[in-house]
Enzyme design. Structure first.
Site, PDB file in Angstrom:
ATOM      1  N   ALA A  80       0.862  -1.182   0.000  1.00  0.00           N
ATOM      2  CA  ALA A  80       0.000   0.000   0.000  1.00  0.00           C
ATOM      3  C   ALA A  80       0.898   1.232   0.000  1.00  0.00           C
ATOM      4  CB  ALA A  80      -0.873  -0.010   1.247  1.00  0.00           C
ATOM      5  N   GLY A 119       0.460  -5.155   0.663  1.00  0.00           N
ATOM      6  CA  GLY A 119      -0.642  -5.135  -0.294  1.00  0.00           C
ATOM      7  C   GLY A 119      -0.249  -5.720  -1.639  1.00  0.00           C
ATOM      8  N   GLU A 122      -0.759  -9.236  -1.296  1.00  0.00           N
ATOM      9  CA  GLU A 122      -2.211  -9.472  -1.160  1.00  0.00           C
ATOM     10  C   GLU A 122      -2.903  -9.473  -2.527  1.00  0.00           C
ATOM     11  OE1 GLU A 122      -2.476  -6.433   2.011  1.00  0.00           O
ATOM     12  OE2 GLU A 122      -3.676  -7.925   3.057  1.00  0.00           O
ATOM     13  N   GLU A 142       3.735  -5.795   7.125  1.00  0.00           N
ATOM     14  CA  GLU A 142       2.948  -4.723   7.757  1.00  0.00           C
ATOM     15  C   GLU A 142       3.264  -4.556   9.233  1.00  0.00           C
ATOM     16  OE1 GLU A 142       1.834  -6.850   5.524  1.00  0.00           O
ATOM     17  OE2 GLU A 142       0.403  -5.888   4.163  1.00  0.00           O
TER      18      GLU A 142
HETATM   19  C1  3H9 Z   1       0.416  -2.354   3.347  1.00  0.00           C
HETATM   20  O1  3H9 Z   1       0.672  -2.846   2.286  1.00  0.00           O
HETATM   21  C2  3H9 Z   1      -0.956  -2.378   3.965  1.00  0.00           C
HETATM   22  C3  3H9 Z   1      -1.896  -3.346   3.304  1.00  0.00           C
HETATM   23  O2  3H9 Z   1      -1.752  -4.638   3.860  1.00  0.00           O
HETATM   24  C4  3H9 Z   1      -3.335  -3.003   3.557  1.00  0.00           C
HETATM   25  C5  3H9 Z   1      -3.836  -1.738   3.019  1.00  0.00           C
HETATM   26  C6  3H9 Z   1      -5.354  -1.609   3.168  1.00  0.00           C
HETATM   27  N1  3H9 Z   1       4.690   3.396   0.005  1.00  0.00           N
HETATM   28  O3  3H9 Z   1      13.351   1.423   0.654  1.00  0.00           O
HETATM   29  P1  3H9 Z   1      13.799   2.197  -0.521  1.00  0.00           P
HETATM   30  C7  3H9 Z   1       9.538   4.768  -0.955  1.00  0.00           C
HETATM   31  S1  3H9 Z   1       1.577  -1.543   4.246  1.00  0.00           S
HETATM   32  C8  3H9 Z   1       5.193   4.607  -0.309  1.00  0.00           C
HETATM   33  O4  3H9 Z   1      14.909   3.143  -0.362  1.00  0.00           O
HETATM   34  P2  3H9 Z   1      14.715  -0.192  -1.838  1.00  0.00           P
HETATM   35  C9  3H9 Z   1      10.609   5.083   0.068  1.00  0.00           C
HETATM   36  O5  3H9 Z   1      10.122   5.969   1.051  1.00  0.00           O
HETATM   37  C10 3H9 Z   1       3.017  -1.508   3.203  1.00  0.00           C
HETATM   38  N2  3H9 Z   1       6.509   4.817  -0.509  1.00  0.00           N
HETATM   39  O6  3H9 Z   1      14.085   1.268  -1.797  1.00  0.00           O
HETATM   40  C11 3H9 Z   1      11.658   5.709  -0.812  1.00  0.00           C
HETATM   41  O7  3H9 Z   1      11.244   7.027  -1.089  1.00  0.00           O
HETATM   42  P3  3H9 Z   1      12.297   8.197  -1.307  1.00  0.00           P
HETATM   43  C12 3H9 Z   1       3.729  -2.783   3.260  1.00  0.00           C
HETATM   44  C13 3H9 Z   1       7.330   3.773  -0.396  1.00  0.00           C
HETATM   45  O8  3H9 Z   1      14.858  -0.518  -3.274  1.00  0.00           O
HETATM   46  C14 3H9 Z   1      11.559   4.900  -2.102  1.00  0.00           C
HETATM   47  O9  3H9 Z   1      10.257   4.331  -2.089  1.00  0.00           O
HETATM   48  N3  3H9 Z   1       4.947  -2.665   2.500  1.00  0.00           N
HETATM   49  C15 3H9 Z   1       6.860   2.496  -0.082  1.00  0.00           C
HETATM   50  O10 3H9 Z   1      15.871  -0.279  -0.931  1.00  0.00           O
HETATM   51  C16 3H9 Z   1      12.579   3.800  -2.219  1.00  0.00           C
HETATM   52  O11 3H9 Z   1      12.516   2.980  -1.057  1.00  0.00           O
HETATM   53  C17 3H9 Z   1       6.118  -2.411   3.084  1.00  0.00           C
HETATM   54  O12 3H9 Z   1       6.214  -2.274   4.273  1.00  0.00           O
HETATM   55  C18 3H9 Z   1       5.474   2.322   0.110  1.00  0.00           C
HETATM   56  N4  3H9 Z   1       4.933   1.120   0.408  1.00  0.00           N
HETATM   57  O13 3H9 Z   1      13.595  -1.141  -1.207  1.00  0.00           O
HETATM   58  C19 3H9 Z   1       7.296  -2.326   2.167  1.00  0.00           C
HETATM   59  N5  3H9 Z   1       7.915   1.642  -0.020  1.00  0.00           N
HETATM   60  O14 3H9 Z   1      13.098   7.779  -2.486  1.00  0.00           O
HETATM   61  C20 3H9 Z   1       8.096  -1.082   2.439  1.00  0.00           C
HETATM   62  C21 3H9 Z   1       9.001   2.378  -0.320  1.00  0.00           C
HETATM   63  O15 3H9 Z   1      11.455   9.401  -1.509  1.00  0.00           O
HETATM   64  N6  3H9 Z   1       9.140  -0.865   1.455  1.00  0.00           N
HETATM   65  N7  3H9 Z   1       8.653   3.654  -0.538  1.00  0.00           N
HETATM   66  O16 3H9 Z   1      13.110   8.191  -0.042  1.00  0.00           O
HETATM   67  C22 3H9 Z   1      10.274  -1.583   1.409  1.00  0.00           C
HETATM   68  O17 3H9 Z   1      10.477  -2.506   2.156  1.00  0.00           O
HETATM   69  C23 3H9 Z   1      11.308  -1.167   0.422  1.00  0.00           C
HETATM   70  O18 3H9 Z   1      11.075   0.181   0.083  1.00  0.00           O
HETATM   71  C24 3H9 Z   1      11.366  -2.005  -0.872  1.00  0.00           C
HETATM   72  C25 3H9 Z   1      12.366  -1.319  -1.861  1.00  0.00           C
HETATM   73  C26 3H9 Z   1      11.866  -3.413  -0.551  1.00  0.00           C
HETATM   74  C27 3H9 Z   1      10.007  -2.067  -1.554  1.00  0.00           C
END
Ligand code: 3H9
Length: 716
Positions: A80, A119, A122, A142
């Site tokens: 998400a 998500g 999901e 999450e």
């Molecule tokens: C969810 O899904 C809830 C659902 O179950 C239900 C909903 C109803 N959103 O980490 P990086 C940005 S909760 C917005 O350096 P990498 C991050 O801030 C979500 N932005 O890259 C950064 O921005 P900036 C569950 C996001 O390649 C840029 O992307 N998901 C999100 O080292 C690059 O990020 C998670 O918890 C996001 N979801 O790693 C996953 N994710 O460049 C969280 C990242 O402006 N994310 N950004 O600083 C991660 O674990 C890592 O970012 C990922 C990429 C592995 C995806």
């Protein structure tokens, strides 16, 4: 497939977006939806709406028999859009998108090439068939954000992989490799294909040719139904202990229990209700703040403006605990390391300190003897500074004494090539003074590692006045290679972390002399969420360290400032903590958990009498109000003086270097959450007893007067 741009079926779902978040294109009987929402294809409004349009378009077009969803860039879907949390929800919701995918009469297939998280997974679980490339990572993280999977993940994952395994996956927050996900039953096939689109299309065609029909996860039974109840009971009991006050882990187990016990629709409703509870919790706000703050710290003006110098060969001066830890951190990042010590004996000890780290890894089976040898082949050792002639960067980690450090810098100035970065690992000494002592002050920077340097994530990058921007950029690039969390700090005694620590540690000493016991203070601090309290920490680090700092500061201490002698009394007895068997606690041989010590309490009483203090009662809440007010006030001073760029930099330092509980986001975020007027009122109240110590920070006063908060300074 057709690669014409724009696709005839392009779904430009957000008029404000130059590039559509979803590209739609027909490939024979397959409608391909390519998610293109950089940087991580998060499921923001435009993507959600685009996915619904894709389903509608597939349903409306008789020639389409299947919908294939793939992600552009490195990520399938990062989950998400975390930036939307806390803002008004925009329809369609993610649960609705997942339900529509599952209910589709046309086959829905996902082809996953990179992270499919939260998500993102999901969506995949709601699809009818899932294929992954071998580099894919699949997880429901999450919990790390104070949430639970809220788009059907808690109901669908147990139906695919079993309730116990699903709960464990969600509680761990870790991602599975494609192979592990296949073995667990989360996906149908893993291929070693170069691109997801080709592999997904081939799979779709194969499924269509085989007459596959939609296979809805919601209709499956939970495979470990018979044992799930007792497994979840055990997990819940374990989690209650391990998660130490965290809100969402137990809610995750409740959701999985609903998947086992309730019909799918009712389970979804339960998940929705608990998800919303988590979403509204202060823990979610704290954890999301931590997530973004950790990424924001690397965005500093110099690192964004200048190009880093290349770093391949590094030098480390000193093979003690810090020097060896730094060497290991560098080796682990694939760099070549030269260690220099003053004589053969010290050098042999330094090398042994490094080798010991890898011996432990071999003993634990984490690496084999060959891997150890390969890593150590990149380490060379010398007693001559000449060995640094080719180094791109040298870090000194010698004794904390200005004269000793300057002597080292003189040698580095003599032998290092032009352009080499000269770094000091000092924890508090004046780096401007060190820089002024060499002919190339522009190359001098502070790299303040935390012990054990190969484990602790925090790296304070301390920026002296004359350093050039590309040296700072190099330090940030090095941190990235070392997988550290770098925070830019200005020069002052203690930089960000140790400077703030000195103040709240003093608040703890005042509480002690005024009537709280060290054990009550430690308990209150632990109950707040710290892993250990300040007196336990002092015993762990060694009481002699704080003693040396107090002696060093004695000459410059304001003579009017209150001074508590209790810790000095313990040190005079040789009670330095764990290493001497007693400190604030007594330790049985080989034990790391100490017992309360009546003799310490006797010393405390005696010192109170000497100081003329009549002890009074403090509740745990009183203790934390003072402890945190001192921390926040000094944090504000540090921001005001530009020692830290933003409040979030203070938060990250305290989270990663000092054990501040992550779910509270850091002291500045915590202060925002309780309200700055309350923090200031506390400080003014405490100032009635000791106005010198409890001097409100001008920044805090200013923010309160303007009705603003620390967060307002995070995105100037
Ligand atoms: C969810 O899904 C809830 C659902 O179950 C239900 C909903 C109803 N959103 O980490 P990086 C940005 S909760 C917005 O350096 P990498 C991050 O801030 C979500 N932005 O890259 C950064 O921005 P900036 C569950 C996001 O390649 C840029 O992307 N998901 C999100 O080292 C690059 O990020 C998670 O918890 C996001 N979801 O790693 C996953 N994710 O460049 C969280 C990242 O402006 N994310 N950004 O600083 C991660 O674990 C890592 O970012 C990922 C990429 C592995 C995806």
């Amino acid at each position: 497939m057709s690669t014409n741009h724009p696709f005839p079926g392009d779904s430009s779902v957000s008029p404000s977006q130059a590039t559509p978040a979803i590209h739609l294109a027909r490939e024979g009987a397959v409608l391909v939806a390519r998610i293109n929402n950089p940087p991580v294809n998060a499921l923001g409004f435009a993507v959600r709406e685009g996915l619904l349009r894709a389903i509608d378009q597939a349903a409306a077009d008789d020639a389409v028999r299947a919908l294939l969803i793939v992600g552009e860039g490195n990520t399938f879907i990062g989950g998400a859009d975390i930036r939307e949390f806390g803002k008004p929800a925009l329809a369609p919701s993610l649960p609705e998108v997942c339900d529509r995918i599952e209910a589709s009469d046309k086959l829905v297939i996902v082809a996953i090439h990179g992270p499919a998280l939260g998500g993102g997974l999901e969506i995949a679980l709601a699809a009818h068939f899932r294929i992954a490339m071998s580099a894919a990572k699949l997880g429901l993280p999450e919990v790390s954000l104070g949430l639970l999977p809220g788009a059907g993940g808690t109901q669908r994952a147990p139906r695919l992989m079993g309730a116990k395994a699903a709960a464990e996956l969600m509680l761990s927050g870790q991602a599975l490799s494609a192979q592990a996900a296949l073995a667990a039953g989360l996906i149908d096939r893993v291929v070693d294909a170069p691109n997801a689109l080709g592999a997904g299309l081939a799979y779709a065609k194969e499924l269509l040719a085989g007459g596959a029909v939609p296979r809805r996860t919601c209709l499956l039974a939970v495979s470990d139904f018979a044992t799930a109840g007792s497994d979840l009971d055990k997990l819940a009991a374990d989690t209650a202990v391990k998660s130490r006050g965290l809100f969402s882990p137990l809610k995750i187990i409740e959701c999985v229990r609903a998947a086992v016990e309730l019909p799918f629709e009712k389970g979804l409703a339960r998940e929705r209700a608990l998800f919303l509870e988590c979403l509204g919790s202060p823990q979610r706000r704290g954890l999301v703040h931590a997530f973004f703050a950790e990424r924001a710290v690397a965005k500093v003006p110099e690192a964004m403006a200048a190009k880093p110098r290349p770093i391949a060969r590094v030098g480390v001066v000193g093979g003690g605990t810090m020097g060896a830890g730094i060497a290991v951190a560098m080796l682990d990042a694939g760099l070549s390391v030269t260690m220099v010590e003053r004589d053969d004996t010290s050098l042999a000890r330094g090398r042994t300190n490094v080798e010991k780290v890898y011996d432990v890894l071999v003993a634990k089976g984490r690496i084999d003897a060959d891997q150890k040898m390969r890593v150590l082949s990149r380490l060379s050792c010398s007693i001559s500074y000449e060995a640094f002639a080719n180094a791109d960067l040298v870090v000194e980690a010698v004794f904390e004494d200005m004269a000793v450090k300057k002597a080292v810098f003189a040698e580095l100035d003599r032998v290092c090539k032009r352009g080499a970065v000269l770094a000091t690992n000092t924890s508090y000494l004046d780096i401007d003074e060190m820089a002024a002592s060499v002919s190339r002050p522009r190359d001098v920077v502070g790299l303040h590692f935390f012990s054990p340097a190969n484990i602790m994530k925090l790296l304070e990058i301390v920026v002296p006045a004359k350093v050039s921007a590309d040296v700072i950029a190099t330090a940030f690039e090095l941190a990235r290679k070392l997988k550290k969390v770098p925070v830019r700090a200005g020069v002052c005694d203690g930089f960000i972390g140790n400077r703030i620590l000195a103040v709240y540690r003093q608040a703890a000493d005042y509480l002690l002399e005024d009537g709280a016991s060290p054990y009550q203070i430690d308990r209150a601090v632990r109950a707040f969420g710290y892993p250990i309290g300040p007196f336990q920490m002092s015993d762990l680090a060694g009481g002699d360290i704080g003693w040396a700092t107090r002696k060093r500061r004695a000459a410059t201490r304001d003579p009017r400032a209150r001074y508590v002698h209790i810790a000095d009394r313990l040190c005079e007895n040789g009670w330095f903590g764990q290493k001497t068997g007693r400190g604030w606690y007594v330790y049985a041989a080989g034990e790391r958990a100490g017992a309360e010590d009546p003799q310490v309490l006797g010393i405390v009483d005696e010192e109170r009498r000497k100081a003329g203090v009549a002890p009074r009662e403090f509740s745990d809440e009183d203790i934390m109000r003072r402890y945190l007010a001192a921390m926040v006030n000094e944090g504000a001073n540090v921001v005001q003086e530009r020692i830290a760029l933003r409040p979030l930099d203070v938060d990250v330092v305290m989270l990663h270097g000092y054990g501040f509980p992550r779910h509270r986001g850091g002291p500045m975020q915590y202060a925002d959450s309780v309200g700055l007027p309350r923090v200031l009122a506390d400080i003014r109240e405490f100032a009635k007893e000791d106005p010198l110590f409890w001097k409100p920070s001008a920044l805090l006063v200013d923010l309160v007067e303007r009705g603003a908060d620390f967060a307002s300074l995070n995105n100037p």
